[in-house]
Design an enzyme around this catalytic site. Structure first.
Site, PDB file in Angstrom:
ATOM      1  N   GLU A 280      54.408 -31.496  -5.427  1.00 41.83           N
ATOM      2  CA  GLU A 280      55.200 -32.608  -5.967  1.00 41.83           C
ATOM      3  C   GLU A 280      54.417 -33.908  -6.004  1.00 41.83           C
ATOM      4  OE1 GLU A 280      59.450 -34.983  -5.283  1.00 41.83           O
ATOM      5  OE2 GLU A 280      58.957 -33.257  -4.042  1.00 41.83           O
ATOM      6  N   LYS A 297      63.741 -31.394  -7.101  1.00 40.26           N
ATOM      7  CA  LYS A 297      64.914 -31.014  -6.334  1.00 40.26           C
ATOM      8  C   LYS A 297      65.543 -29.787  -6.981  1.00 40.26           C
ATOM      9  CE  LYS A 297      65.486 -33.205  -2.627  1.00 40.26           C
ATOM     10  NZ  LYS A 297      65.408 -32.368  -1.419  1.00 40.26           N
TER      11      LYS A 297
END
Length: 482
Positions: A280, A297
């Site tokens: 990420e 997410k």
């Protein structure tokens, strides 16, 4: 003083792992921002401290910064009250202002991490003191840069045009290092031996901060806070401590082999090391002040069966809970960047895409903006840190609730690591899918976003999925009682 970035192109390609093994494996202060074993684009950067390197750490609870020259003959340290952001900004302003005509973006400057507790203090949230520094950065003024698309290797350094002795010393350094790199031989056995011999699956003792029953209870408390209207989503984390003291180099190479990632990293600062297979990106800032963030997410495990794996991907993309969770963080990051962006430049070019990694599918979006003049990458960090994907929304309320529930500091986990370049650029990844090594052992952070739609058993399993590969690298396994 006239400083300039200079480069030296080497003949032929050398794999970053080969160079790391051959030249950096034993360095006490070293960084490797790793574009990935099979990368076909982007860069990797290798560097180590030298006799004049500056190293900075911060204690956010005390408001102090410690500066040292860890590799020099006159090694020592000075601690004073200061903002680590001011210290980092001063270091960047004092660095290079030119180049030798070859564009090498952002590969010199501060390399290190911001810890979660620093972000909590930025947001006026109570913290527990962490075992690791709340920020740790090594100033890198000479490095090896691997361009994966061009298949090229360059030495890059900051030179002083006005100091002939320094310039001669740096020329000698580049000549010597180039010769060492070009003498390295590609040994098939070395490159294929991805798991070092001293790391084997086993039963290394582990301690979970919250066992499955406790974590389930905390999920219920998160959902109660959401029902009260105190938050929309909460990123509830857990910590696993493993009673091992492995070699940092061997452990990172094993992690790299088992969990390929485009934002991996090895940062060894004395007796503390961060080993990351992070997928990420927190913040990417280019030299023109264009900034992007990629909140991640929504998670599903991978399957070795292609049909089952495709179904898991479809399930993730169709999940109302995961989509809502991602959208809430997108809105939070839009707000964070909006505070430092030119009016009207905040955009969401990618919404709810699925990215695939060795062990998980991830739901990812992208938010972009143009920094408002004269703001810098450090201003973007202060506005957006810690990333909303690791806090929940609204950020300050979520962090306050989580402080009351989690029962301890997060430390480096859920912070950010990477570089702040002398050219104004920055590339920082989230500290997730990571191992932190300290004198007391190894630790792993894991967690997930809790919403009103969360199912406790599924959330517990998500923390296990995220921790499993990291524990295996350390010779530990998930407890059967979890």
């Amino acid at each position: 003083m006239s400083r300039r970035i200079r480069t030296r192109l080497l003949s032929g390609w050398r794999d970053p792992e080969l160079v790391f093994r051959g030249l950096f494996a034993d360095a006490e202060y070293a960084v490797w921002l790793d574009g990935g074993a099979d990368a076909m684009s982007g860069i990797s950067v290798l560097a180590a401290a030298h006799a004049a390197s500056e190293f900075v750490t911060a204690d956010a609870t005390r408001g102090t910064v410690t500066r040292s020259v860890p590799a020099g003959a006159d090694a020592g340290s000075v601690t004073r009250e200061a903002s680590v952001f001011d210290v980092l900004a001063t270091g960047l302003r004092d660095a290079s202002v030119g180049s030798d005509g070859v564009e090498v973006p952002g590969v010199l400057g501060w390399f290190g991490w911001f810890g979660y507790e620093l972000g909590a203090i930025l947001n006026d949230v109570p913290v527990e003191p962490a075992e690791t520094p709340d920020a740790a950065f090594l100033f890198v003024d000479r490095a090896i840069v691997f361009d994966h698309r061009a298949r090229s290797v360059r030495l890059v350094w900051i030179d002083d045009d006005g100091d002939s002795a320094t310039r001669a010393a740096l020329e000698a350094w580049s000549t010597d290092l180039a010769a060492k790199i070009e003498r390295l031989e590609v040994a098939d056995a070395l490159m294929k031996s991805s798991v070092p011999a001293d790391i084997r699956p086993g039963d290394a003792p582990t301690r979970w901060r919250h066992d499955a029953e406790q974590y389930t209870r905390l999920i219920a408390e998160c959902q109660a806070a959401i029902v009260r209207g105190d938050a929309y989503q909460l990123c509830l984390t857990n910590r696993v401590d493993v009673d091992v003291h492995p070699d940092p180099t061997a452990t990172y190479l094993a992690l790299r082999a088992s969990s390929p990632s485009h934002h991996g990293g090895f940062l060894r600062f004395g007796d503390t090391a961060l080993l990351s297979a992070s997928p990420e990106q927190f913040l990417l800032v280019d030299t023109e002040g264009r900034v992007s963030t990629k909140p991640m997410k929504g998670t599903r495990p991978r399957s070795s069966d292609p049909a089952a794996d495709a179904e898991l991907r479809r399930e993730l993309l169709a999940s109302d809970k995961e989509r809502a969770e991602n959208l809430m963080i997108v809105d939070l990051m839009r707000n964070d960047l909006g505070r430092v962006a030119e009016l009207g430049t905040v955009e969401v070019p990618v919404l709810l895409d699925v990215e695939q990694y060795a062990h998980v599918h991830q739901l990812v979006s992208t938010v972009t903006a143009q920094l408002r003049h004269p703001l810098t990458a450090l201003d973007a960090v202060q506005s957006a840190f810690p990333a909303g994907s690791m806090t929940g929304a609204p950020k300050r309320s979520a962090m306050t609730i989580l402080h009351e529930l989690e029962g301890g500091a997060r430390g480096v986990y859920s912070g950010a690591f990477g570089y702040l370049g002398v050219d104004g650029s920055a590339d920082l990844a989230m500290v997730i899918r990571s191992i932190v090594l300290t004198p007391s052992g190894a630790s792993i952070g894991t967690g997930g976003g809790i919403t009103a739609l969360s199912v406790a058993a599924e959330e517990v399993e998500e923390t296990r999925v995220k921790a499993r590969a990291l524990l295996a690298v350390l010779g530990a396994e998930l407890p059967t009682s979890e």
